[in-house]
Scaffold this active site. Structure first.
Site, PDB file in Angstrom:
ATOM      1  N   HIS A 185      16.261 -35.357  99.041  1.00 54.16           N
ATOM      2  CA  HIS A 185      16.120 -36.543  99.893  1.00 54.16           C
ATOM      3  C   HIS A 185      16.821 -37.755  99.295  1.00 54.16           C
ATOM      4  O   HIS A 185      17.204 -38.664 100.005  1.00 54.16           O
ATOM      5  CB  HIS A 185      14.654 -36.785 100.243  1.00 54.16           C
ATOM      6  CG  HIS A 185      14.222 -35.823 101.293  1.00 54.16           C
ATOM      7  ND1 HIS A 185      13.635 -34.632 100.993  1.00 54.16           N
ATOM      8  CD2 HIS A 185      14.411 -35.845 102.633  1.00 54.16           C
ATOM      9  CE1 HIS A 185      13.451 -33.965 102.114  1.00 54.16           C
ATOM     10  NE2 HIS A 185      13.906 -34.669 103.126  1.00 54.16           N
ATOM     11  N   CYS A 484      20.926 -30.120 112.173  1.00 51.11           N
ATOM     12  CA  CYS A 484      20.692 -31.480 111.686  1.00 51.11           C
ATOM     13  C   CYS A 484      20.550 -31.534 110.170  1.00 51.11           C
ATOM     14  O   CYS A 484      20.238 -32.571 109.613  1.00 51.11           O
ATOM     15  CB  CYS A 484      19.480 -32.106 112.365  1.00 51.11           C
ATOM     16  SG  CYS A 484      17.956 -31.216 112.026  1.00 51.11           S
TER      17      CYS A 484
HETATM   18  C1  PEP Z   1      16.505 -29.822 106.871  1.00 48.75           C
HETATM   19  O1  PEP Z   1      15.621 -29.253 106.217  1.00 48.75           O
HETATM   20  O2  PEP Z   1      17.670 -29.390 106.966  1.00 48.75           O
HETATM   21  C2  PEP Z   1      16.211 -31.075 107.574  1.00 48.75           C
HETATM   22  C3  PEP Z   1      17.106 -31.625 108.378  1.00 48.75           C
HETATM   23  O3  PEP Z   1      15.016 -31.674 107.328  1.00 48.75           O
HETATM   24  P1  PEP Z   1      14.718 -32.485 105.967  1.00 48.75           P
HETATM   25  O4  PEP Z   1      16.004 -32.566 105.195  1.00 48.75           O
HETATM   26  O5  PEP Z   1      14.219 -33.828 106.344  1.00 48.75           O
HETATM   27  O6  PEP Z   1      13.696 -31.618 105.316  1.00 48.75           O
END
Ligand code: PEP
Ligand code: MG
Length: 556
Positions: A185, A484
């Site tokens: 993140h 995404c």
């Molecule tokens: C993912 O896991 O690819 C996603 C888009 O969600 P996050 O990165 O917020 O876990």
């Protein structure tokens, strides 16, 4: 010292600037009984005053009113007489200044946590103030984001979301970290700040403060010994990347006009500042949990309603895919994850929390439905994270519909869901593939682990095969399948995904122009050809090489 350090590129762009390291939290030396108690008490008091004055000065300079309020509150904590009195008492009992401060902050933290509400939220910041005060007492550099008074490249072991949120993009030009994977993140927030970076870059913290470095996010390289000619060359390339980003325009299309919507990943309405123009196609992932990362109590209905309405309004009638709270693992929300878990990434996170405690989800869905009715032109889709089974998907869709939300889908980010993609797609209006978690769970490789970045490579054929299953399911049932995760921001993968039947790609705003240009270079038939090629590759490197080779001249 090597001339360059290699890691995983984050975002786009090249930056040449002096590197400044983030101060590490000080280690407490072993305790010793104090001889000169008045002098020791004065030392501790001076350190508290220095840190309080520093926080106050930063609050007065802060351009963001929220940051100014928080810094002001922190400054007041550091100068709270109750804290000073407790330090005095401890020193009077012959505790040395660093340990007296450490213990006083600990009991202050307990007091704030018990008080609840806003004060409890600030309890987390106490560790930061404590580390600063102890660093001053020990004569060490101040921990936290440095402020050298000039633009710089920030280097750190790793950055927490809270650190990244405090970054002033006026002075921090790029980020480099020893730890952190491509899908951590930290990397995601860095991308959303529009900063180029290199993560999982071993050795970079050994570069001396002030050394001029070049950070090339596209290549994932930090160069150190750069002479004048090389600097000029890099600056010229940096300008070319910028110029290209400014000129690419229009909706996402293959060369023969097949549409692939290019959407934005956001964490708040402010991420859309300056992004909504005639080329803007919508938001493919609104990570609602980013609004509440430092909260100890659940956000209220009204608070959520106005936050979601702000995003829908900012999107100007374009589609916004709102993801319900994805709490857990590397994004713990204290109000949603009260119990510590031995293995949080495999624990109760995302929709699993909602299934155990539906209250949080019910309030969120109701707040979103109310926000939709508050905004004149609102196109809200809603989806749940961490869905593992068709039953999870059906459960969520039923809740979304009961809340009055018309378009409901789920993320596919657990391998079980990708394997049963058809059954899941049958239950929903759309799906969106979260390649970050899908990669983590497919390879049993923690997305935060820099050392595992080769397994977290989105070109891994096993990951691509799972994505292709999702694309096939969407084509068979005539429903949209987006991506995404961070893989959607890789321009070279755009054609591969188009060829697999993916209908939209969602990424940080900065990546959209490069992906748009890459997509426009191939026809849909060429995309389908390259998708087949990469699925037959044995390794991630082979898949990448196959995709980058020129297409056959006769079409196939
Ligand atoms: C993912 O896991 O690819 C996603 C888009 O969600 P996050 O990165 O917020 O876990
Ligand atoms: Mg995810």
């Amino acid at each position: 010292m090597p001339d360059s350090y290699r890691g995983v590129g984050v975002g786009v762009g090249i930056v040449v600037a002096p590197l400044v390291k983030m101060g590490r939290p000080p280690e407490l030396p072993s305790a010793h009984p104090v001889e000169d108690r008045p002098a020791e008490a004065e030392l501790a008091k001076q350190a508290l005053a220095t840190v309080s004055a520093d926080l106050l000065a930063r609050s007065l300079e802060a351009s963001d009113p929220t940051a100014a309020t928080i810094l002001d509150a922190l400054s007041m904590i550091a100068s709270d007489p109750a804290l000073g009195d407790q330090v005095d008492e401890l020193v009077a009992a012959r505790t040395d200044a660093p340990h007296a401060l450490h213990r006083a902050f600990e009991s202050y933290r307990e007091m704030l946590t018990e008080a609840g509400g806003y004060l409890a939220e600030r309890a987390q910041d106490l560790a930061d103030i404590r580390d600063r005060v102890i660093a001053v007492v020990l004569g060490l550099p101040m921990p936290g984001i440095p402020d050298p008074g000039h633009p710089f490249v920030l280097a750190a072991d790793d950055l927490s979301p809270a650190d990244t949120a405090g970054i002033d993009t006026g002075s921090v030009l790029a980020l480099v970290t020893e730890g952190g994977g491509p899908t951590s993140h930290t990397a995601i927030l860095a991308r959303s700040l529009g900063l180029p970076g290199v993560a999982a870059c071993p050795g970079v913290m050994s570069v001396a403060d002030g050394t001029v470095v070049a950070v090339d996010a596209g290549a994932g390289v930090v160069e150190v010994a750069i002479d004048h000619d090389r600097q000029v060359e890099l600056q010229r390339r940096a300008q070319l990347v910028e110029a290209e980003l400014e000129t690419a325009a229009g909706p996402g299309r293959t060369a023969d006009g097949h549409p692939i919507a290019l959407l934005h990943n956001i964490g708040a309405a402010s991420d859309l500042d300056g992004a909504v123009d005639e080329h803007f196609e919508g938001v493919g992932l609104f990570r609602t949990e980013f609004l509440f990362l430092d909260r100890t109590d659940a956000p209220s209905f009204d608070e959520q309603r106005s936050a979601y309405a702000a995003v829908l309004r900012a999107a100007g009638g374009r589609k916004v895919v709102v993801r319900t709270l994805d709490a857990g693992a590397d994004k713990p929300l204290p109000f949603a994850n009260p119990e510590p878990e031995p293995n949080p990434a495999l624990g109760v996170r995302g929709v699993r929390i909602a299934r155990q405690t539906p209250e949080i989800l019910t309030v969120q869905l109701a707040a979103l439905a109310a926000a939709v009715s508050d905004v004149e032109r609102a196109e809200a889709w809603v989806m749940a994270p961490m869905v593992a089974t068709p039953d999870d998907a059906a459960w969520f869709v039923q809740h979304a519909r009961s809340a009055g939300l018309g378009t409901a889908g789920v993320m596919i980010e657990v391998p079980a869901a990708a394997i049963r993609a058809r059954e899941i797609v049958a239950e929903v209006d759309f799906v969106s593939v979260g390649t970050n978690d899908l990669c983590q769970y497919t390879f049993a490789a923690d997305r935060m682990a820099g050392a595992l970045s080769t397994l977290l490579d989105p070109w891994q054929p096993a990951l691509l095969e799972l994505i292709a299953r999702c694309g096939d399911a969407g084509r068979a049932l005539g429903k949209p399948v987006g991506i995404c995760g961070e893989a959607a921001a890789d321009p070279a993968l755009a054609a591969v995904f188009a060829g697999m039947g993916i209908t939209s790609l969602s990424m940080t705003a900065r990546a959209v122009p490069l992906v748009r240009r890459a997509l426009a270079a191939s026809t849909l038939t060429e995309c389908e050809h390259v998708a087949k090629l990469v699925l037959g590759a044995a390794t991630a490197d082979a898949a990448r090489a196959l995709a980058l080779q020129p297409p056959p001249r006769d079409g196939r």
